[in-house]
Design a protein around this motif. Structure first.
Motif, mmCIF file in Angstrom:
data_model
loop_
_atom_site.group_PDB
_atom_site.id
_atom_site.type_symbol
_atom_site.label_atom_id
_atom_site.label_comp_id
_atom_site.label_asym_id
_atom_site.label_seq_id
_atom_site.Cartn_x
_atom_site.Cartn_y
_atom_site.Cartn_z
ATOM 1 N N ILE A 74 -35.841 -13.337 -2.982
ATOM 2 C CA ILE A 74 -35.586 -14.190 -4.145
ATOM 3 C C ILE A 74 -34.136 -14.648 -4.167
ATOM 4 C CG2 ILE A 74 -35.536 -14.233 -6.674
ATOM 5 C CD1 ILE A 74 -37.815 -12.065 -6.493
ATOM 6 N N ASP A 75 -33.228 -13.727 -3.872
ATOM 7 C CA ASP A 75 -31.786 -13.991 -3.910
ATOM 8 C C ASP A 75 -31.153 -13.336 -2.683
ATOM 9 O OD1 ASP A 75 -29.075 -14.214 -4.420
ATOM 10 O OD2 ASP A 75 -29.104 -12.931 -6.204
ATOM 11 N N PRO A 76 -30.883 -14.120 -1.627
ATOM 12 C CA PRO A 76 -30.330 -13.546 -0.393
ATOM 13 C C PRO A 76 -29.016 -12.780 -0.588
ATOM 14 C CG PRO A 76 -31.028 -15.805 -0.028
ATOM 15 C CD PRO A 76 -31.135 -15.550 -1.498
ATOM 16 N N GLU A 77 -28.333 -13.028 -1.683
ATOM 17 C CA GLU A 77 -27.061 -12.334 -1.932
ATOM 18 C C GLU A 77 -27.237 -11.023 -2.683
ATOM 19 O OE1 GLU A 77 -23.892 -14.769 -3.296
ATOM 20 O OE2 GLU A 77 -24.441 -16.422 -1.971
ATOM 21 N N ALA A 78 -28.464 -10.663 -2.990
ATOM 22 C CA ALA A 78 -28.719 -9.401 -3.686
ATOM 23 C C ALA A 78 -28.397 -8.233 -2.757
ATOM 24 C CB ALA A 78 -30.174 -9.328 -4.126
ATOM 25 N N THR A 79 -27.677 -7.270 -3.286
ATOM 26 C CA THR A 79 -27.348 -6.065 -2.528
ATOM 27 C C THR A 79 -27.654 -4.846 -3.388
ATOM 28 O OG1 THR A 79 -25.071 -5.947 -3.329
ATOM 29 C CG2 THR A 79 -25.459 -7.209 -1.298
ATOM 30 N N TYR A 80 -27.775 -3.712 -2.741
ATOM 31 C CA TYR A 80 -28.002 -2.473 -3.461
ATOM 32 C C TYR A 80 -26.857 -2.227 -4.455
ATOM 33 C CZ TYR A 80 -29.078 2.384 -4.396
ATOM 34 O OH TYR A 80 -29.385 3.559 -5.033
ATOM 35 N N GLU A 81 -25.637 -2.491 -4.023
ATOM 36 C CA GLU A 81 -24.459 -2.244 -4.851
ATOM 37 C C GLU A 81 -24.434 -3.143 -6.087
ATOM 38 O OE1 GLU A 81 -24.338 -2.675 -1.505
ATOM 39 O OE2 GLU A 81 -23.989 -0.573 -1.021
ATOM 40 N N LYS A 82 -24.902 -4.386 -5.944
ATOM 41 C CA LYS A 82 -24.933 -5.303 -7.100
ATOM 42 C C LYS A 82 -26.041 -4.931 -8.085
ATOM 43 C CE LYS A 82 -23.194 -9.569 -5.005
ATOM 44 N NZ LYS A 82 -23.574 -10.951 -4.624
ATOM 45 N N LEU A 83 -27.212 -4.584 -7.568
ATOM 46 C CA LEU A 83 -28.350 -4.307 -8.445
ATOM 47 C C LEU A 83 -28.344 -2.900 -9.014
ATOM 48 C CD1 LEU A 83 -31.228 -6.034 -6.426
ATOM 49 C CD2 LEU A 83 -29.871 -6.972 -8.296
#
Length: 78
Positions: free
Chosen positions: A65-74
């Motif tokens: 959905i969002d290629p910039e999603a990371t574990y650290e952000k979420l």
């Protein structure tokens, strides 16, 4: 800092991400294969942590959905 969305409910960074991307927990649960109750807990329970295989499924769909999603952000450490 307790941020509340909708009807005054607490939202984790993952919950805010779901809201920003106009995804419901049910839609995300179907796409990821993770139970809706787990998605709800990840989105609205401070300090809730699922097992690694579950988190991997969530992150895999989030990246679609969002290629910039990371574990650290979420899921930043609380």
């Amino acid at each position: 800092m307790s941020e509340k969305y909708g009807l005054g409910k607490y939202r984790t960074p993952f919950g805010k991400w779901l809201d920003d991307h106009k995804k419901t927990s049910v839609e995300f649960a179907v796409e990821s294969g993770v139970h809706r109750n787990t998605i709800d807990a990840l989105a609205g329970q401070k300090g809730y942590g699922a097992r690694k295989p579950t988190m991997d499924k969530v992150l895999k769909v989030a990246k679609k959905i969002d290629p910039e999603a990371t574990y650290e952000k979420l899921f930043p450490p609380m």
